[in-house]
Design an enzyme around this catalytic site. Structure first.
Site, mmCIF file in Angstrom:
data_model
loop_
_atom_site.group_PDB
_atom_site.id
_atom_site.type_symbol
_atom_site.label_atom_id
_atom_site.label_comp_id
_atom_site.label_asym_id
_atom_site.label_seq_id
_atom_site.Cartn_x
_atom_site.Cartn_y
_atom_site.Cartn_z
ATOM 1 C CG MET A 30 -1.906 -1.189 1.171
ATOM 2 S SD MET A 30 -3.440 -0.907 2.050
ATOM 3 C CE MET A 30 -2.817 -0.647 3.707
ATOM 4 C CG HIS A 37 6.898 -2.060 2.115
ATOM 5 N ND1 HIS A 37 6.784 -0.891 2.833
ATOM 6 C CD2 HIS A 37 5.681 -2.650 2.176
ATOM 7 C CE1 HIS A 37 5.548 -0.772 3.301
ATOM 8 N NE2 HIS A 37 4.855 -1.830 2.929
HETATM 9 P P1 AMP Z 1 1.428 -2.965 3.495
HETATM 10 O O1 AMP Z 1 2.026 -1.923 2.590
HETATM 11 O O2 AMP Z 1 1.399 -2.599 4.933
HETATM 12 O O3 AMP Z 1 0.101 -3.479 2.970
HETATM 13 O O4 AMP Z 1 2.413 -4.209 3.411
HETATM 14 C C1 AMP Z 1 2.774 -4.777 2.187
HETATM 15 C C2 AMP Z 1 3.559 -6.026 2.444
HETATM 16 O O5 AMP Z 1 4.725 -5.717 3.203
HETATM 17 C C3 AMP Z 1 2.776 -7.086 3.249
HETATM 18 O O6 AMP Z 1 3.054 -8.368 2.726
HETATM 19 C C4 AMP Z 1 3.360 -6.905 4.635
HETATM 20 O O7 AMP Z 1 3.273 -8.077 5.415
HETATM 21 C C5 AMP Z 1 4.796 -6.554 4.332
HETATM 22 N N1 AMP Z 1 5.424 -5.866 5.463
HETATM 23 C C6 AMP Z 1 4.941 -4.799 6.126
HETATM 24 N N2 AMP Z 1 5.763 -4.471 7.160
HETATM 25 C C7 AMP Z 1 6.774 -5.370 7.142
HETATM 26 C C8 AMP Z 1 7.918 -5.590 7.966
HETATM 27 N N3 AMP Z 1 8.203 -4.811 9.012
HETATM 28 N N4 AMP Z 1 8.747 -6.614 7.648
HETATM 29 C C9 AMP Z 1 8.464 -7.417 6.585
HETATM 30 N N5 AMP Z 1 7.406 -7.267 5.776
HETATM 31 C C10 AMP Z 1 6.563 -6.264 6.050
#
Ligand code: AMP
Length: 278
Positions: A30, A37
């Site tokens: 997102m 990420h």
């Molecule tokens: P989001 O942008 O929050 O929807 O996350 C996108 C992807 O990044 C999802 O698969 C999350 O699980 C992953 N993600 C978010 N924060 C972390 C983190 N601290 N470590 C590893 N992966 C992450």
């Protein structure tokens, strides 16, 4: 690096990569990208020859009183980070390109979505499954990488991909943390300086549970109390604490190594989630 806004352009790129014999990787996000990420991008590169990232703040996974409107949007910075990380293509569609006004189809996963965040955020995983299914159809990846940070989400997506026969390998990558233990999250940007300190209670609660299990406390109710106490000590309001089996997400009464401790807690108005494999 290619930047696409139209689903058809993204699909053409993916097809051209495959026609050239390349395996296509996908990292759905997102935006408001951070090192968590970018670790997924690095993981995707290990499993594919051409890495794509999607940046889309998906309205259908937010509840009516959640933070959709204020979710941080920093497109130019995100694109710079993707360029630096060697991403091959970014798909960042406007909402109209993803949801037609007459859209009337969605994807629901009924079992793994029921508890934890699914119980606290009705409709959330329906929004997640629907958008990820759409992204799989648009980007047509051979492999897609998700973070363990969203443990339940990764399990739900894996189940959906299996149930709906998506020809996509689902890979999960470890949680990336700040040096003091706070799991990286785009929502950490909401925290004031005081809340940023309080937020440490989340990872500390999980560590306390892991330490207690290592010390011989296996009763899940006792471990959950230990987590709740740690959250309270930091001024955090729990949404849930749980100890579950990693594959079924069923709550356990006696914890064993390999089970997963999960926490969702409010730090001020910001809802933080984290988990730890015990
Ligand atoms: P989001 O942008 O929050 O929807 O996350 C996108 C992807 O990044 C999802 O698969 C999350 O699980 C992953 N993600 C978010 N924060 C972390 C983190 N601290 N470590 C590893 N992966 C992450």
């Amino acid at each position: 690096m290619h930047v696409f806004e139209k689903p058809e352009d993204m699909r053409l790129w993916s097809r051209s990569q495959k026609a050239a014999g390349k395996r296509v990787g996908l990292v759905p996000t997102m935006g408001c990208l951070h090192h968590g990420h970018l670790s997924l991008v690095n993981e995707a590169r290990k499993h594919s020859d051409a890495v794509s990232v999607t940046i889309f703040v998906n309205p259908t996974q937010f509840g009516p009183n959640e933070d959709f409107d204020k979710y941080p949007r920093v497109a130019e910075r995100d694109l710079d980070l993707c360029r630096q990380a060697g991403v091959d293509a970014v798909f960042m569609p406007p909402a109209e390109a993803m949801y037609a006004t007459d859209a009337s189809t969605c994807v629901t996963e009924d079992r793994l979505s029921a508890g934890l965040c699914g119980a606290c955020r009705p409709g959330h995983f329906r929004g997640v499954c629907t958008v990820v299914a759409k992204l799989f159809n648009i980007a047509q990846p051979d492999v897609a990488v998700f973070g363990q940070k969203d443990f339940q989400q990764a399990a739900v997506i894996r189940q959906m991909a299996k149930d709906l026969n998506f020809p996509v390998e689902i890979v999960t990558a470890p949680i990336v943390r700040e040096p003091d233990g706070l799991a990286m999250s785009s929502r950490n940007a909401y925290l004031t300086a005081i809340e940023r300190q309080q937020a440490l209670g989340v990872s500390r609660a999980l560590r306390s549970a892991a330490d207690a299990l290592a010390g011989g406390t296996s009763d899940a109710a006792a471990l959950r109390r230990i987590m709740a106490d740690e959250l309270a000590r930091h001024g955090l309001r729990p949404d849930y604490t749980a100890i579950v089996k990693p594959d079924t997400l069923d709550p356990v009464s006696q914890a064993r190594p390999g089970d997963v401790a999960l926490v969702a807690a409010y730090c001020g108005k910001t809802r933080l989630i984290d988990n730890r494999i015990l």
